[in-house]
Design an enzyme around this catalytic site. Structure first.
Site: not given
Lengths: 244, 244
Positions: A149, A157, A194
């Site tokens: 992060y 997020h 991601k």
């Protein structure tokens, strides 16, 4: 894919309160209270002295608070990489084993290696990201080794799903050896927004006798994304690039 | 997780038109026209004789139609397992190589093995599912080896994401060796509502000299799901069970 902040004002909050400063405050308070963690299997249990410490551990995202029968005491459970980082890199935590004996550097190193063969490489990867002020948490929820992060998970997020590959050991942790694993991991990363970050640790034939070996390990960073012909033509997206 | 039919009436349609019957019709028409596939790398190209054949290939889900400059001709591209199944199990397709020479059984077997080391195990898995009337397609979209449908994909969502593991070869295809890969694959299967089916092929020390070896290979079927304590207590879900 840039950072995805959680709601308005989060980015400003993060900027005003850099992670480096939070970690440095945590370091000071742990040193001040001469904190000792208790080795317990693959975890290190830390009894927290003050509410300030609880808050700083939470804000810096080290370990997770655990509930005990002792109402007036707060305990934190740290992972091996987290504890070793606080012990070895920040020098703000001592670690004791059974019989309350403080572990020496080499004892601790050998203990953790015995618990997990890949510990030196995972620690190198964890340290690599933490020293660059990324918040690093377990990636087990997504089937990767870590997630990273930009700041506290309450504000943003996670940006990277991290896999740690070990060079020169026949790829000890056995991921990304076949295309189907690549496809599986990329598809999952895509669906949870991601980027897949692969950290390839090269021990440079230095061995793993003591934690000082880590300094000679090198880390190759690669982000991996699906290559889409249409998108690449229009956005000039680069399929694989260096990061950090 | 049971079959997820696409819209009302799909289940009835599938029941009225069993896959075994469609495949058997396909077999008849391919035999009738003395069909020959053309070996081209890892694909087998099949020129279709009639519209009926095109329809049956589509309904039985063998290969995929390809667009060529020849407007009045339809070609299908078959994967190695598909073509070998039509050739060897259904005996309704001959396969020719360069120079239009019909390949013998052993030539074809050795050619396909040379293209992909895991071919015998993948073929065994494909055959295992196809003979039980599952529709089997490539799983590359989901990072697995195959996906299996109860009937045509137009009527039902795929039920199983299939991974093929090879026993006794140090797990040749290298999947599911570490927890993170398990977690990654299960999380992905969960998010696309498929059950992970692992087919573990044991060659029983028979070797791979000829396709007749396949008969001695055994297949262990396992479905793998996440174990959720709460759910298991209430629904009596079984974490891992035999299938088919």
């Amino acid at each position: 894919m840039g950072p995805r902040w959680k709601g308005k004002g989060s980015e400003a909050k993060a900027l005003a309160d850099p992670m480096s400063k939070i970690v440095s405050q945590l370091k000071s308070t742990l040193i001040q209270s001469d904190s000792h963690g208790l080795l317990s299997g693959c975890s290190i249990l830390l009894e927290v002295e003050t509410e300030e410490q609880t808050e700083l551990l939470n804000r810096a995202c080290f370990g997770r608070p655990i509930v005990t029968a002792q109402k007036d005491k707060q305990w934190f459970q740290l992972g091996m990489e987290e504890a070793f980082y606080l012990y070895y890199n920040l020098k703000c935590l001592k670690i004791v084993g059974e019989g309350k004996c403080t572990k020496t550097e080499d004892e601790l190193w050998n203990y953790m290696k015995s618990k997990r063969e890949t510990f030196p490489d995972f620690l190198k990867a964890y340290t690599h990201l933490r020293t660059r002020n990324w918040v690093v948490r377990s990636g087990s929820q997504y089937g990767v080794d870590f997630i990273a992060y930009r700041h506290h998970p309450a504000l943003v997020h996670s940006e990277y799903a991290v896999l740690v590959l070990s060079e020169g050991q026949g790829n000890a942790n056995g991921r990304l050896r076949v295309w189907s694993d690549f496809q599986c991991t990329l598809r999952l990363c895509g669906s949870v927004a991601k980027t897949l970050l692969v950290l390839r640790i090269d021990r440079n034939s230095v061995g793993e006798d003591s934690p000082s070996c880590l300094e000679s390990y090198s880390v190759e960073e690669r982000t991996i994304t699906r290559w889409s012909p249409e998108q690449s033509r229009e956005d000039k997206t680069i399929a694989s690039s260096q990061l950090l």
